[in-house]
Each structure stands twice: as C-alpha cells, then as structure tokens.
Scaffold this active site. Structure first.
Site, PDB file in Angstrom:
ATOM      1  N   THR A 157     -85.492 -24.349 -75.047  1.00  0.00           N
ATOM      2  CA  THR A 157     -85.532 -23.579 -74.166  1.00  0.00           C
ATOM      3  C   THR A 157     -87.597 -23.322 -74.100  1.00  0.00           C
ATOM      4  OG1 THR A 157     -86.353 -20.628 -74.325  1.00  0.00           O
ATOM      5  CG2 THR A 157     -85.393 -21.717 -76.326  1.00  0.00           C
ATOM      6  N   CYS A 188     -87.787 -23.167 -67.387  1.00  0.00           N
ATOM      7  CA  CYS A 188     -87.069 -22.238 -67.600  1.00  0.00           C
ATOM      8  C   CYS A 188     -85.739 -23.542 -67.307  1.00  0.00           C
ATOM      9  CB  CYS A 188     -86.672 -20.856 -66.384  1.00  0.00           C
ATOM     10  SG  CYS A 188     -85.108 -20.681 -67.845  1.00  0.00           S
ATOM     11  N   THR A 189     -85.311 -24.016 -69.186  1.00  0.00           N
ATOM     12  CA  THR A 189     -84.178 -24.861 -69.193  1.00  0.00           C
ATOM     13  C   THR A 189     -82.982 -24.416 -68.276  1.00  0.00           C
ATOM     14  OG1 THR A 189     -83.424 -23.474 -71.123  1.00  0.00           O
ATOM     15  CG2 THR A 189     -84.984 -25.667 -71.117  1.00  0.00           C
ATOM     16  N   GLU A 190     -82.920 -23.386 -67.735  1.00  0.00           N
ATOM     17  CA  GLU A 190     -82.098 -23.160 -66.763  1.00  0.00           C
ATOM     18  C   GLU A 190     -82.220 -23.549 -65.307  1.00  0.00           C
ATOM     19  OE1 GLU A 190     -81.182 -21.148 -70.485  1.00  0.00           O
ATOM     20  OE2 GLU A 190     -82.581 -20.366 -69.338  1.00  0.00           O
TER      21      GLU A 190
END
Length: 231
Positions: free
Chosen positions: A83, A196-198
C-alpha cells in the site's frame, strides 16, 4: 532467491495483484515452474482504515510493525508494504525489525527518473496526496510533484475507499480520474503516479496521454529484483 515478506490486506484487492505480479515476474525471469518464495500477512483493513480516519497513525504503525516482525520471524528477508498510504509509518516498522523495507516511493521515483521525467502528477488517497510523507520522498529524488485541487482530491479519495477497495470499477469513476489527469497534464505534469495500489485496477496506460506509473506494478517488479539479486 530471497523470501519476500508481504504486508497485505490494504486492500486485499491490490494484494491479490501483488501476489499475481510477483509470481509472474519471477517465472518470466527464471522460467520453468519457478515462482516466488514469499510470505503474505493480510491484515483486517477495516481496523487500519478506522485508525487512519481517527488520525491514530501511531497505533496503526504499531500494528504493522508487529506484523513485519512476525514476517521476519517466519523467515522473510525483506518487507514489502502492499500500500502507498501506510508508508507513512515506515519508520515505526523499520525500528521494529532488522531486515530492510523496500519503499514504494523510492521504487516509483527510480522508474520516473529512468524515463527522464522531472514533474509528475500524484493521485492517491487524501493522506498520500495531502500529507508530506509520500510527496517529500518522491521530491527527494529531484522530481516535482503536483496534486489535484481539494474538491478533486476528495472525490478521488471517496472513489478509492467506497469503490476500488471493494473491486467496484465504474466508468464514471474512470472519467473522474481521467479528468484529473488531463488537468494535471495541463499544469505541466509529464507523467502520473497512480499512488494508491488500487488505482491501477481502474486506470490503464491507454487511459492517459502521458506515462502512468502504476505503483503496484513498479513495487512488485522491484521486489522481484531484490529477491533475485543474487541469481
């Protein structure tokens, strides 16, 4: 091959991508049936998010530091925090363990500099966009960082926490991100950090007119490099 210690679950949607990417990259490098040697500790994101919202970063840091220690005791040789936002507490984690932490912002900055860019836009949670812990780390590599205006930051943050962490990918939200990207480019951004890792679940390279730097992909690749640096 070194054993990678993954602190995941923030959210598990992006942790799934880390696991997939790392194993595919190891196999691409080594061939055959090779896969990564890794340990994944997936935390309960609801607990972490509540601490974030309450500004209880010290407690969140203590929790992740305990997680990192467990991974070290289980045999991990370095830590990957899956994250961007929780790199705010990387110092607490590093104090608790004797193995290194592979910092996502350092890996991202190295990739940006390898492309010859010096000014980028940053999209992420409001913590990542507004607080200094992430931007200053990128800027320490000689890169200027731009962020969207306050109203856009709020909407981007909402989309992340209400949609993306649940795997809810909406065209209207993609358009919101694309509009923010266009405005950052108009302000001089030469590339965009998907911080943001999403976000990489929603925004792909073809969705922007400038290079996009998917921090999940970059961090996973750096983890494989570190794991295989003796091979």
């Amino acid at each position: 091959m070194k054993t990678i210690g993954l602190i995941g679950g923030m959210s598990w949607e992006s942790s799934l991508e880390y696991y997939r990417m790392i194993n595919k990259k190891v196999n691409a490098r080594l061939g055959g049936l090779h896969s990564a040697e890794c340990l994944l500790y997936s935390v309960d994101f609801d607990e972490i998010e509540q601490l974030q919202s309450a500004g209880e970063w010290q407690k969140a840091g203590e929790q992740l530091a305990d997680t990192a220690k467990k991974l070290e005791q289980a045999g991990a040789e370095f830590i990957v925090i899956c994250t961007n936002t929780m790199h705010k507490v990387v110092g607490q984690i590093e104090e608790k363990i004797s193995i290194p932490v592979l910092h996502i912002a350092d890996a991202t900055a190295a990739e940006i500099r390898s492309r010859g860019l010096i000014k980028v836009g940053l999209l992420g949670t409001r913590y990542t966009m507004e607080q200094d812990f992430y931007r200053s780390r990128i800027e320490s590599h000689g890169i200027d960082v731009l962020v969207p205006p306050a109203q856009q930051r709020g909407e981007i943050n909402r989309i992340i926490f209400e949609e993306l962490v649940a795997g809810d990918l909406r065209q209207s939200s993609k358009e919101t991100f694309q509009q923010a990207i266009r405005e950052l480019v108009a302000d001089g951004a030469e590339g965009i950090i998907l911080g943001c890792t999403e976000i990489g679940l929603l925004i792909k390279p073809q969705d922007a007119e400038v290079p996009v730097f998917d921090t999940t992909e970059i961090h996973a690749a750096a983890a494989v490099d570190q794991a295989l640096d003796n091979n």
